[in-house]
Design an enzyme around this catalytic site. Structure first.
Site, PDB file in Angstrom:
ATOM      1  CB  SER A 156      -0.915   0.013   1.214  1.00  0.00           C
ATOM      2  OG  SER A 156      -1.782  -1.097   1.145  1.00  0.00           O
ATOM      3  CG  HIS A 179     -12.897   0.736   2.467  1.00  0.00           C
ATOM      4  ND1 HIS A 179     -12.206  -0.258   1.818  1.00  0.00           N
ATOM      5  CD2 HIS A 179     -12.265   0.948   3.634  1.00  0.00           C
ATOM      6  CE1 HIS A 179     -11.162  -0.609   2.535  1.00  0.00           C
ATOM      7  NE2 HIS A 179     -11.168   0.089   3.660  1.00  0.00           N
ATOM      8  CB  CYS A 233     -10.235   1.837  -0.111  1.00  0.00           C
ATOM      9  SG  CYS A 233     -11.355   0.964  -1.217  1.00  0.00           S
TER      10      CYS A 233
END
Lengths: 382, 646
Positions: free
Chosen positions: B327, B370, B383
């Protein structure tokens, strides 16, 4: 003409003989020997020890020997040439069984006062025997095949014994002086042509034999030939001698670095700088002028000998002088060629200059014989 | 009578003729000899004289001291320690056995030393010194000097050997030296003659290797006249060498030591950078090794232990290993989308927990999704679906372009060994490296830093520093060489300033908003607030079967299959000073495991020491207090040694 037919009265007798010696030759011999002393002092770093002094003693003994041999009538030498030859063969056989080993070969025999190298004696003895043989042999039989086999046997015996030591260099020199003597005696051209052809074939076989089971030479002999053919291939290994001596020679220039100033020899880059490689020290320290002078002395000695030989009316004297001259020539020319990279490294000293007892004594003996022939030559009544 | 004398004269004639012929040949050969003499001695004299001088004059090297290495505060990281050894010259010693026996009464001589010395003494030339023992203490040398008259031929010698006073703390950065190997010589085109000295020490790894030529200096030389055996006759000329250049690094020993202590026994790495200058303050790969062992010659067993450890202590993970950034790569994707003008910060994308792309299901880490996600939320809550959708619109080429602008996919000119360039995949890359066409799925995978994307911890630190400052920050490790500092100039990034501000704002919420993934690692004091992004990168494929049964927790997996935990951050928010990246191999969740470590390191760097406890959230203070006490015990006591000379 036999010695009985000599007009003996024309030959000087008693102490008068001294006057009839070849004094020019003696002067050149002494000149060469003194150059040798000077170089031995230089090689020892300016000291008379350890080489120059004993060399002087040997030269004195040699000079005395020369005079004694020169005073003895030449016909006596002719008559003892067979026993001398036999003595030389016996010595060569002795060295085979009792000799001491040095540098991978048995060459020396210790007689107590001197370390004798019988192969040196054999050089003189062979020339004497062949000269006596051709003096005895009627002229018309000289080229007969049967009468050629006899001298070949005379030559082969010491050559093979020396080869056995093993000392390829000296055995080749023996062979060469023997064959030269046969040529001088008048053996027909055809034989030499044949021999040369066969030698060529043999040399070819020699190289072909390398690495096979019937290899004709020892490995170190092959490697010497290799390094001779290409010394720079292994400058620190097998080619070391030749490379270093060429460097010493070349660094001399016209006038050299100066007496006792040579770096190559003084710093031990040169092996055997006082014996076989002394010429390089001369070259480095005295330059081209020094080396050409030494060569000039040798050529002078040769010319005196040749001149003397050609005046002899007597066959033994003539052949003996020419044969010994050849031996002398081979000594210095092979040594110089080796040092200058024209011939492989073989253990041949520079005559009269290199440090060494046997060679010096034998050489002075040879000059004694030449002087004897010179003194005792028949003279026409003026 | 007449007839007979006729024969005589005939024979004489023939002998004379052949005698003249032989004599002529002999004289001719003498002429050849004379010509050869002239050729060698006169024509080629110059070249031979040169060779003769080379023969006679030998160039000996006098080894010089290697340059020292210091940290930014003048703490010595690599130095030269005088070590004493004794040598024996056989020809001066006379009775070797007697002298060795006397020597063994004075100092500690092992039987092996004696045996080896005797063998060497017998082999080498009588005038050459042979080392009997080395690495002796000063007292031993004093004893020997005191008894010198009893020990002919024995000489004390001083030599310098390399030491690393801080041991493993700087192992991967500074590296170590070792004896020159034949491979080292082969690698160099024109090796310094010093390298030919037996057992000469050269840099093998790290700065020692990369700056070998700078550190080595110049050897002194002496010209000596030698004889053929190599014995020195006299010294002709002497030129002293010069010491190698001293290096001052940008590293801070205290911070580096803290990083080491904080990473503990994890297989991990951390990089701390000054955001503005690019100076690396700490770069540590855990676990490390003691470089001093390598200088002395490491034992086979010790080396085997290092080599076979699954935490790979020999690897310099900070620069030579590349990991899927997970991420932490999302900043790249979002910047690419903003640069391409595909979205603005208000645009929302719906996340249902997964998305289907060319018949393949791509999952968000949050199974239930989400809901509606905008830019800030996408980063704050990390997300995945938001990025899957974005990437399909942006395309891999734009993402790769931004990744490169941010410093990924390239190796920097940094003085460490085996610096990797990582991988920023694009269509061309896949075609040449994998011989396959790029597919949309690859883009989707890349958007969240999985798939082919690989980045080293150093690259991640550079990336966050560039996002923080908007400058093209380049990492630097060397502050000065012999006191001379290198010029640096930084260019602005080719990215829209406003887009960077949007990303920074979103990142701020990651650590400072209750909903942020790394809220637990927030810092209360404004001067040291950290802004960062966590990453959890998968090292295994999760099968559909596993998904339906429930994805296995990291703690239930074998160590090698657990996720890598990553965290990148900078601090403080309004005036970025420090950039940090932390990668914990198979550490689990980035926000849970990497973020606290990154936070502690950042605080340590900002406060230049232990941060005040008030920087931490109230609920953590007790835990942090104990942790700080434990870590202090692990820190070495470094005195601020003499400042860098020169």
């Amino acid at each position: 003409m036999s010695y009985l037919e000599y007009r003996v009265k024309t030959i000087p007798a008693g102490w008068r003989k001294v006057l009839f010696m070849n004094w020019g030759l003696i002067a050149l011999i002494i000149g060469a020997a003194f150059s040798g002393f000077a170089m031995l002092i230089s090689v020892a770093g300016g000291n008379i020890e350890p080489w120059a002094l004993s060399q002087m003693q040997r030269f004195s003994i040699g000079l005395l020997t020369m005079f004694i041999i020169a005073m003895t009538p030449i016909w006596i030498w002719r008559n003892v040439s067979v026993p001398i030859y036999m003595l030389a063969i016996v010595l060569l056989l002795l060295v085979e069984f009792l000799g001491s080993t040095g540098m991978g070969a048995k060459r020396w025999i210790n007689l107590g006062f001197i370390n004798l190298q019988p192969s040196e004696v054999a050089k003189i003895a062979l020339v004497m025997l062949l000269a006596a043989y051709y003096d005895w042999l009627p002229a018309d039989k000289v080229s007969k095949p049967l009468w050629i086999l006899v001298p070949i046997a005379f030559i082969s015996l010491p050559v093979l014994l020396v080869l056995q030591q093993p000392d390829l260099g000296t055995s080749l020199l023996l062979l060469l002086s023997g064959v030269t003597l046969m040529f001088l005696a008048g053996v027909h051209w055809v034989y030499f042509g044949t021999v040369i052809a066969f030698t060529g074939g043999f040399v070819l076989a020699l190289f072909k034999s390398r690495g096979t089971e019937w290899q004709l030479l020892q490995d170190y002999q092959f490697s010497r030939i290799d390094t001779f053919l290409n010394p720079d291939s292994d400058p620190l290994g097998a080619g070391y001698h030749i490379s270093q001596s060429k460097i010493a020679l070349g660094s001399g220039g016209w006038t050299g670095r100066g007496y006792m100033e040579g770096t190559q020899s003084r710093l031990n880059f040169l092996p055997e700088k006082h014996t076989d490689f002394i010429f390089t020290t001369i070259a480095e320290e005295l330059g081209f002028i020094g080396t050409i002078s030494i060569l000039a002395i040798y050529v002078g000695i040769m010319i005196f000998c040749l001149h003397s030989a050609l005046r002899h009316r007597e066959r033994f004297s003539s052949l003996l002088t020419l044969g010994l001259t050849m031996t002398f020539f081979l000594f210095f020319s092979v040594n110089m060629s080796m040092v200058m990279g024209l011939a492989p490294v073989v253990g041949v000293p520079l005559p009269l200059i290199s440090y060494g007892g046997s060679a010096m004594l034998v050489l002075m003996g040879a000059f004694g014989l030449i002087q004897s022939a010179h003194v005792h030559r028949p003279r026409d009544k003026a | 009578m007449w007839q007979k004398s006729n024969i005589v004269s005939y024979r004489h004639f023939r002998t004379a003729r052949r005698g003249l012929l032989v004599g002529g040949i002999q004289l001719g050969f003498c002429g050849l000899l004379a010509w050869r003499m002239h050729h060698l001695q006169v024509e080629k004299a110059d070249s031979f004289r040169l060779v003769a001088d080379e023969n006679r004059i030998n160039l000996r090297l006098i080894p010089n001291q290697r340059g020292e290495i210091y940290d930014r505060n003048g703490v010595k990281l690599a130095g030269n320690e005088a070590s004493y050894s004794i040598t024996m010259v056989a020809e001066d010693a006379g009775d070797i056995d007697l002298i060795l026996e006397r020597l063994s009464k004075l100092i500690n001589l092992s039987p092996e030393d004696i045996k080896r010395s005797k063998a060497e003494l017998n082999q080498s030339a009588k005038f050459l010194p042979v080392t009997i023992v080395d690495r002796l203490e000063r007292e031993d040398i004093e004893k020997i000097a005191f008894n010198a008259p009893m020990l002919p031929g024995i000489n004390p010698e001083i030599a310098f050997s390399r030491t690393y006073p801080l041991g493993e703390i700087f192992a991967h950065v500074v590296g170590y030296v070792g004896p020159v190997s034949t491979r080292d010589l082969e690698l160099r085109k024109d090796p310094d003659p010093l390298l030919r000295i037996p057992r000469f020490q050269i840099g093998k790894v790290g700065i020692e290797r990369e700056l070998e030529n700078t550190l080595r200096g110049k050897a002194g030389t002496k010209k000596v006249e030698v004889n053929a055996l190599g014995r020195v006759m006299r010294e002709i000329e002497r030129k002293e060498g010069s010491k190698g250049a001293n290096l001052k690094l940008t590293l801070d020993t205290n911070l580096q030591a803290y990083v080491r202590a904080r990473l503990g026994n994890e297989s991990a790495s951390a990089v701390v950078m000054d955001c503005n200058s690019g100076e690396i303050l700490a770069i540590f790969s855990s676990p490390a090794y003691d470089p001093n062992k390598f200088v002395r010659g490491i034992s086979f067993d010790d080396y085997g232990t290092l080599r076979d450890d699954n935490h790979r202590p020999l690897a310099s993970k900070t620069v030579q290993d590349a990991y899927p950034p997970g991420s932490t790569f999302k900043m790249v994707t979002i910047l690419a989308a903003l640069e391409a003008g595909i979205i603005n910060h208000r645009d929302k994308i719906r996340c249902n927990g997964h998305v289907e792309v060319s018949n393949r299901k791509f999952h968000c880490w949050k199974r239930d999704g989400h809901g509606n996600v905008d830019l800030v939320k996408s980063l704050r809550e990390s997300c995945d679906v938001y990025y899957y959708e974005l990437a399909q619109q942006v395309g891999i080429e734009k993402i790769a372009e931004v990744a490169r602008i941010l410093g990924l996919g390239q190796s920097y000119d940094i003085e460490m060994s085996a610096v990797t360039s990582g991988i920023v995949p694009d269509k061309l890359w896949k075609l040449s490296a994998r011989s396959r066409e790029w597919v949309v799925g690859d883009t989707v995978n890349s958007s969240i830093g999985q798939g082919y994307v690989l980045a080293s911890p150093l690259q991640l630190a550079v990336m966050i520093a560039r996002i923080a400052t908007g400058n093209e920050v380049l990492p630097r490790l060397i502050e000065s060489i012999n006191g001379v500092e290198a010029d640096i100039e930084t260019n602005r990034l080719k990215l829209n300033k406003n887009n960077l501000i949007l990303v920074r704002k979103a990142l701020f919420e990651v650590t400072n908003d209750k909903r942020g993934t790394a809220y637990d690692s927030r810092v209360l004091t404004k001067k040291s607030q950290i802004i960062g992004k966590s990453g959890t990168s998968q090292v295994r494929n999760i099968s559909a079967v596993e998904r339906t049964r429930g994805v296995l927790e990291n703690k239930d997996l074998p160590w090698e299959q657990r996720d890598h935990a990553l965290f990148v951050n900078y601090a403080p928010y309004d005036d970025p000073k420090i950039a940090v990246s932390v990668v914990i191999e198979h550490g689990g969740s980035g926000s849970t495991f990497a973020a606290p470590i990154a936070r502690d390191i950042t605080l340590q760097a900002i406060y230049k020491g232990t941060p005040p406890i008030t920087a931490y959230p109230i609920e953590d203070r007790a835990k942090i207090y104990n942790q700080q006490r434990e870590l202090k015990k692990l820190m070495p006591r470094t005195t601020k040694s003499s400042k860098v000379q020169a």
